[in-house]
Write a protein that holds these residues in place. Structure first.
Motif, PDB file in Angstrom:
ATOM      1  N   PRO A   1       0.825  -1.212   0.000  1.00 53.27           N
ATOM      2  CA  PRO A   1       0.000   0.000   0.000  1.00 53.27           C
ATOM      3  C   PRO A   1       0.858   1.260   0.000  1.00 53.27           C
ATOM      4  N   VAL A   2       0.552   2.181  -0.922  1.00 50.70           N
ATOM      5  CA  VAL A   2       1.378   3.375  -1.093  1.00 50.70           C
ATOM      6  C   VAL A   2       0.488   4.593  -1.355  1.00 50.70           C
ATOM      7  N   SER A   3       0.882   5.713  -0.779  1.00 54.33           N
ATOM      8  CA  SER A   3       0.296   7.013  -1.114  1.00 54.33           C
ATOM      9  C   SER A   3       1.439   7.918  -1.550  1.00 54.33           C
ATOM     10  N   SER A   4       1.471   8.285  -2.825  1.00 54.21           N
ATOM     11  CA  SER A   4       2.583   9.097  -3.333  1.00 54.21           C
ATOM     12  C   SER A   4       2.657  10.490  -2.706  1.00 54.21           C
ATOM     13  N   PRO A   5       1.524  11.208  -2.535  1.00 48.87           N
ATOM     14  CA  PRO A   5       1.634  12.559  -1.965  1.00 48.87           C
ATOM     15  C   PRO A   5       2.284  12.590  -0.587  1.00 48.87           C
ATOM     16  N   SER A   6       1.976  11.585   0.256  1.00 42.75           N
ATOM     17  CA  SER A   6       2.553  11.552   1.604  1.00 42.75           C
ATOM     18  C   SER A   6       3.787  10.654   1.689  1.00 42.75           C
ATOM     19  N   ARG A   7       4.067   9.929   0.599  1.00 38.40           N
ATOM     20  CA  ARG A   7       5.168   8.954   0.533  1.00 38.40           C
ATOM     21  C   ARG A   7       4.971   7.806   1.529  1.00 38.40           C
TER      22      ARG A   7
ATOM     23  N   GLY B   1       4.431   4.246   2.636  1.00 39.12           N
ATOM     24  CA  GLY B   1       4.729   2.978   1.987  1.00 39.12           C
ATOM     25  C   GLY B   1       6.003   2.981   1.170  1.00 39.12           C
ATOM     26  N   PHE B   2       6.647   4.127   1.020  1.00 34.67           N
ATOM     27  CA  PHE B   2       7.865   4.193   0.212  1.00 34.67           C
ATOM     28  C   PHE B   2       9.013   3.413   0.865  1.00 34.67           C
ATOM     29  N   ASP B   3       9.092   3.429   2.191  1.00 32.61           N
ATOM     30  CA  ASP B   3      10.141   2.654   2.866  1.00 32.61           C
ATOM     31  C   ASP B   3       9.984   1.172   2.560  1.00 32.61           C
ATOM     32  N   GLU B   4       8.739   0.684   2.607  1.00 33.40           N
ATOM     33  CA  GLU B   4       8.469  -0.727   2.330  1.00 33.40           C
ATOM     34  C   GLU B   4       8.762  -1.060   0.868  1.00 33.40           C
ATOM     35  N   LEU B   5       8.385  -0.150  -0.032  1.00 34.65           N
ATOM     36  CA  LEU B   5       8.651  -0.371  -1.455  1.00 34.65           C
ATOM     37  C   LEU B   5      10.148  -0.410  -1.719  1.00 34.65           C
TER      38      LEU B   5
ATOM     39  N   GLN C   1      15.114  -3.393  -3.020  1.00 32.97           N
ATOM     40  CA  GLN C   1      16.469  -3.808  -2.658  1.00 32.97           C
ATOM     41  C   GLN C   1      16.572  -5.330  -2.539  1.00 32.97           C
ATOM     42  N   ARG C   2      15.518  -5.937  -2.011  1.00 27.39           N
ATOM     43  CA  ARG C   2      15.524  -7.398  -1.887  1.00 27.39           C
ATOM     44  C   ARG C   2      15.591  -8.047  -3.270  1.00 27.39           C
ATOM     45  N   VAL C   3      14.817  -7.527  -4.204  1.00 30.38           N
ATOM     46  CA  VAL C   3      14.770  -8.108  -5.542  1.00 30.38           C
ATOM     47  C   VAL C   3      16.039  -7.820  -6.331  1.00 30.38           C
ATOM     48  N   LEU C   4      16.505  -6.575  -6.271  1.00 35.01           N
ATOM     49  CA  LEU C   4      17.608  -6.143  -7.123  1.00 35.01           C
ATOM     50  C   LEU C   4      18.986  -6.419  -6.534  1.00 35.01           C
ATOM     51  N   ALA C   5      19.087  -6.291  -5.221  1.00 38.71           N
ATOM     52  CA  ALA C   5      20.422  -6.364  -4.611  1.00 38.71           C
ATOM     53  C   ALA C   5      20.483  -7.298  -3.424  1.00 38.71           C
ATOM     54  N   GLY C   6      19.523  -8.200  -3.305  1.00 44.36           N
ATOM     55  CA  GLY C   6      19.546  -9.153  -2.212  1.00 44.36           C
ATOM     56  C   GLY C   6      19.398  -8.522  -0.843  1.00 44.36           C
ATOM     57  N   GLY C   7      18.782  -7.325  -0.801  1.00 44.23           N
ATOM     58  CA  GLY C   7      18.539  -6.679   0.475  1.00 44.23           C
ATOM     59  C   GLY C   7      19.570  -5.640   0.853  1.00 44.23           C
ATOM     60  N   GLU C   8      20.685  -5.556   0.109  1.00 40.84           N
ATOM     61  CA  GLU C   8      21.731  -4.592   0.441  1.00 40.84           C
ATOM     62  C   GLU C   8      21.420  -3.234  -0.178  1.00 40.84           C
TER      63      GLU C   8
END
Length: 254
Positions: A219-225, A227-231, A236-243
């Motif tokens: 769940p994300v709301s762009s105006p307030s950002r 959910g951005f931390d979770e996204l 990072q998990r998908v692209l860099a293994g979490g690093e």
């Protein structure tokens, strides 16, 4: 470089999310570039580092060939592929930790046509990439619409052939109860009951669809950002293994 595509239905909030997520990453001291992949967009809230309109303008294509808006967009993307060498050279000049790609509202370019996948591959080259598919939370409040959006999301993932994360966008436009329902459905809870009476084929289809989700929609709301931390963590998990991405700034501090 990591390429992050933002796809979804028209009006799902892709451009706004690209703008806000770019600023979010800049706040994290990441080097970020933005690509506008929509040759039909008239105004953008950000300054793209690469803009397909520099090569093909869908409005000019529409006037020149007497096409409608949707047809002109499809032809414009096809025309972009004839300029592959020039585009590849320009893209090669982009240097950033993350490249955010804002895509057209006509999601069928990525769900059903080869041009979307071909042009995406041209952009990415040998770099890693992930697709963020936006499910409009306002539309997804209805259980059948929610399932339909998941099916469309699955079509895009299958066609593009790259890792994908689903996002519930525009959650600021729905109530807390509606959001709770969507979060429960993402966990596979209560969705079947909310769908009402469905036939055996639909039951098995929905069951398989929900079970195939590696991660529930974020769940994300762009105006307030919100959910951005979770996204970011999932990216990072998908692209860099979490690093966290090792930026030049971070390396200089080590």
């Amino acid at each position: 470089m990591y390429y992050v595509f933002f796809t979804g239905t028209a009006g799902s909030g892709k451009t706004t999310m690209v703008k806000e997520f770019q600023e979010y990453l800049l706040d994290q001291e990441m080097d970020v570039a933005v690509v506008n992949m929509d040759p039909a967009v008239e105004r953008l809230p950000y300054t793209p580092d690469f803009d397909v309109r520099d090569y093909v303008d869908a409005m000019e294509v529409m006037e020149r060939y007497g096409l409608g808006p949707n047809s002109s967009l499809i032809v414009s993307v096809d025309l972009l592929l004839t300029k592959a060498t020039e585009i590849k050279n320009d893209i090669g000049n982009i240097e950033a930790n993350y490249v955010l790609v804002d895509t057209p509202g006509q999601v069928e370019l990525f769900a059903y046509r080869d041009t979307g996948r071909t042009f995406s591959s041209l952009l990415v080259g040998d770099s890693k990439s992930v697709n963020v598919f936006l499910l409009d939370a306002f539309l997804a409040r209805d259980a059948r619409s929610y399932v339909s959006l998941l099916l469309l999301s699955s079509s895009v993932r299958f066609k593009l052939g790259i890792p994908q994360l689903n996002v519930l966008s525009k959650i600021d436009l729905i109530s807390k109860d509606e959001l709770n329902n969507l979060l429960e459905w993402g966990q596979g809870e209560g969705l079947m009951d909310s769908l009402g009476v469905i036939d055996d084929y639909s039951f098995e289809l929905v069951k398989t669809l929900v079970e195939s989700l590696e991660v529930p929609p974020i769940p994300v709301s762009s105006p307030s950002r919100q959910g951005f931390d979770e996204l970011y963590a999932e990216l990072q998990r998908v692209l860099a293994g979490g690093e966290d991405y090792a930026t030049e700034e971070n390396n200089s501090r080590l």
